[in-house]
Design a protein around this motif. Structure first.
Motif, PDB file in Angstrom:
ATOM      1  N   TYR A 116      61.248  57.248  77.448  1.00 38.60           N
ATOM      2  CA  TYR A 116      61.072  55.793  77.001  1.00 38.60           C
ATOM      3  C   TYR A 116      61.076  55.702  75.492  1.00 38.60           C
ATOM      4  CZ  TYR A 116      61.457  54.806  81.945  1.00 38.60           C
ATOM      5  OH  TYR A 116      61.864  54.644  83.256  1.00 38.60           O
ATOM      6  N   ILE A 130      59.572  49.974  76.154  1.00 41.52           N
ATOM      7  CA  ILE A 130      60.547  49.059  75.730  1.00 41.52           C
ATOM      8  C   ILE A 130      61.838  49.169  76.289  1.00 41.52           C
ATOM      9  CG2 ILE A 130      61.834  47.738  73.887  1.00 41.52           C
ATOM     10  CD1 ILE A 130      59.823  48.749  71.693  1.00 41.52           C
ATOM     11  N   SER A 131      62.083  50.240  76.554  1.00 37.30           N
ATOM     12  CA  SER A 131      63.434  50.730  77.282  1.00 37.30           C
ATOM     13  C   SER A 131      63.356  50.428  78.672  1.00 37.30           C
ATOM     14  CB  SER A 131      63.634  52.273  77.126  1.00 37.30           C
ATOM     15  OG  SER A 131      63.918  52.629  75.907  1.00 37.30           O
ATOM     16  N   PRO A 132      64.223  49.679  79.166  1.00 40.22           N
ATOM     17  CA  PRO A 132      64.321  49.196  80.733  1.00 40.22           C
ATOM     18  C   PRO A 132      64.420  50.557  81.415  1.00 40.22           C
ATOM     19  CG  PRO A 132      66.318  48.842  79.796  1.00 40.22           C
ATOM     20  CD  PRO A 132      65.792  49.316  78.780  1.00 40.22           C
ATOM     21  N   ASN A 152      68.147  48.195  62.402  1.00 39.05           N
ATOM     22  CA  ASN A 152      67.236  48.218  63.673  1.00 39.05           C
ATOM     23  C   ASN A 152      67.425  49.241  64.736  1.00 39.05           C
ATOM     24  OD1 ASN A 152      65.119  46.307  64.749  1.00 39.05           O
ATOM     25  ND2 ASN A 152      66.751  45.816  66.481  1.00 39.05           N
ATOM     26  N   ASP A 165      68.434  50.714  70.386  1.00 45.38           N
ATOM     27  CA  ASP A 165      68.118  49.648  69.510  1.00 45.38           C
ATOM     28  C   ASP A 165      66.750  49.213  69.548  1.00 45.38           C
ATOM     29  OD1 ASP A 165      69.427  46.738  68.697  1.00 45.38           O
ATOM     30  OD2 ASP A 165      67.877  46.379  70.310  1.00 45.38           O
ATOM     31  N   THR A 167      64.863  46.595  69.166  1.00 43.45           N
ATOM     32  CA  THR A 167      64.510  45.367  70.156  1.00 43.45           C
ATOM     33  C   THR A 167      64.649  45.486  71.537  1.00 43.45           C
ATOM     34  OG1 THR A 167      65.200  44.100  68.112  1.00 43.45           O
ATOM     35  CG2 THR A 167      65.025  42.894  70.263  1.00 43.45           C
ATOM     36  N   SER A 168      65.620  45.915  72.070  1.00 45.17           N
ATOM     37  CA  SER A 168      65.981  46.183  73.341  1.00 45.17           C
ATOM     38  C   SER A 168      65.575  47.419  74.201  1.00 45.17           C
ATOM     39  CB  SER A 168      67.429  45.824  73.911  1.00 45.17           C
ATOM     40  OG  SER A 168      68.112  46.982  73.279  1.00 45.17           O
ATOM     41  N   GLY A 169      65.623  48.504  73.281  1.00 43.70           N
ATOM     42  CA  GLY A 169      65.345  49.793  73.704  1.00 43.70           C
ATOM     43  C   GLY A 169      66.393  50.452  74.572  1.00 43.70           C
ATOM     44  N   ASN A 170      67.625  49.774  74.250  1.00 44.62           N
ATOM     45  CA  ASN A 170      68.663  50.460  74.794  1.00 44.62           C
ATOM     46  C   ASN A 170      69.429  51.561  73.955  1.00 44.62           C
ATOM     47  OD1 ASN A 170      68.621  48.940  77.358  1.00 44.62           O
ATOM     48  ND2 ASN A 170      69.596  47.266  76.255  1.00 44.62           N
TER      49      ASN A 170
END
Length: 245
Positions: A116, A130-132, A152, A165, A167-170
């Motif tokens: 993650y 951070i990653s979902p 980013n 990313d 911010t989103s962890g995606n």
């Protein structure tokens, strides 16, 4: 890690008998390593934990035996040594982001194997995913990792080059590495601190720079036509030039 504020190439110097770690600098022209720390700051460091530099605040971070160490780059003195609280697994590949002041890395679980994107609180040592969902089952140690604050993105390799990313962890990119030999030791040039820009009134012409300070992208506006922009580092070397279109 290169410190653009001091012009020094920082590193950790390790002794084996007794086990000691010193904060140091290396002369790239001679290869000579000089200790900055007067005394040992740790007994070891964790290779896959990584190391990172906050050049604006003059702090070097590294991981050793489940603890986050911070060192004053000017004196080599230990600032803090904080236990990392992480029930998930191992927090690796740390990288400081000058845009937001956070330390990011990869949170690695072993059962089942999963990776993650995460960050660690520099004050409490708490690791937060951070990653979902898991990005990969593993990562490759030798290619290294890199944080790109301009776009980013945080990138690492598991055979492919994976860019996440911040911010989103995606995952933004997940592409095969196409190389005739082997692709190793990714590194970032963005350890440098935010750039503070002095604003001058030249011949009653107002020049505005925003945002100021900036960690990467900024806008220059003027009442008069701008023909070119040049940027110099702290030692007076020109590092960028662009003719205005």
């Amino acid at each position: 890690a290169f410190d653009c504020n001091t012009g020094k190439l920082h590193c950790l110097a390790r002794k084996s008998n007794p086990a000691e770690i010193y904060f140091a600098e290396v002369n790239p022209s001679t290869g000579y390593v000089s200790n900055i720390s007067a005394t040992s700051i740790a007994a070891s460091y964790t290779m896959n934990g990584g190391r990172t530099l906050d050049s604006y605040n003059g702090i070097y971070y590294f991981i050793s035996s489940g603890m986050l160490f911070s060192v004053d780059v000017n004196t080599g003195n230990l600032i803090t040594s904080i236990p990392i609280f992480n029930s998930f697994g191992s927090f690796d590949f740390i990288s400081y982001n000058a845009n937001d002041g956070n330390i990011y890395g990869l949170n690695r679980g072993s059962s089942p194997p999963q990776i993650y994107f995460a960050k660690v609180d520099k004050t409490t040592g708490m690791v937060i995913n951070i990653s979902p969902s898991s990005l990969s089952a593993s990562y490759s140690l030798i290619p290294g990792y890199v944080l790109d604050p301009v776009n980013n993105l945080y990138s690492f390799s598991n055979g492919n080059l994976i860019s996440v990313d911040i911010t989103s962890g995606n995952i933004i990119y997940n592409v095969p590495i196409i190389c005739l030999a082997s692709f190793n030791l990714m590194a970032s040039e963005y350890y440098c601190a935010s750039v503070y820009i002095n604003e001058y009134n030249i011949s009653d012409v107002e020049i505005t720079i925003s945002p100021n300070p900036s960690s990467g992208i900024f806008t220059v506006t003027s009442q008069e036509k701008i023909t070119a922009i040049e940027i110099y580092n702290v030692v007076g070397e020109k590092v960028y030039r662009k003719d205005a279109s």
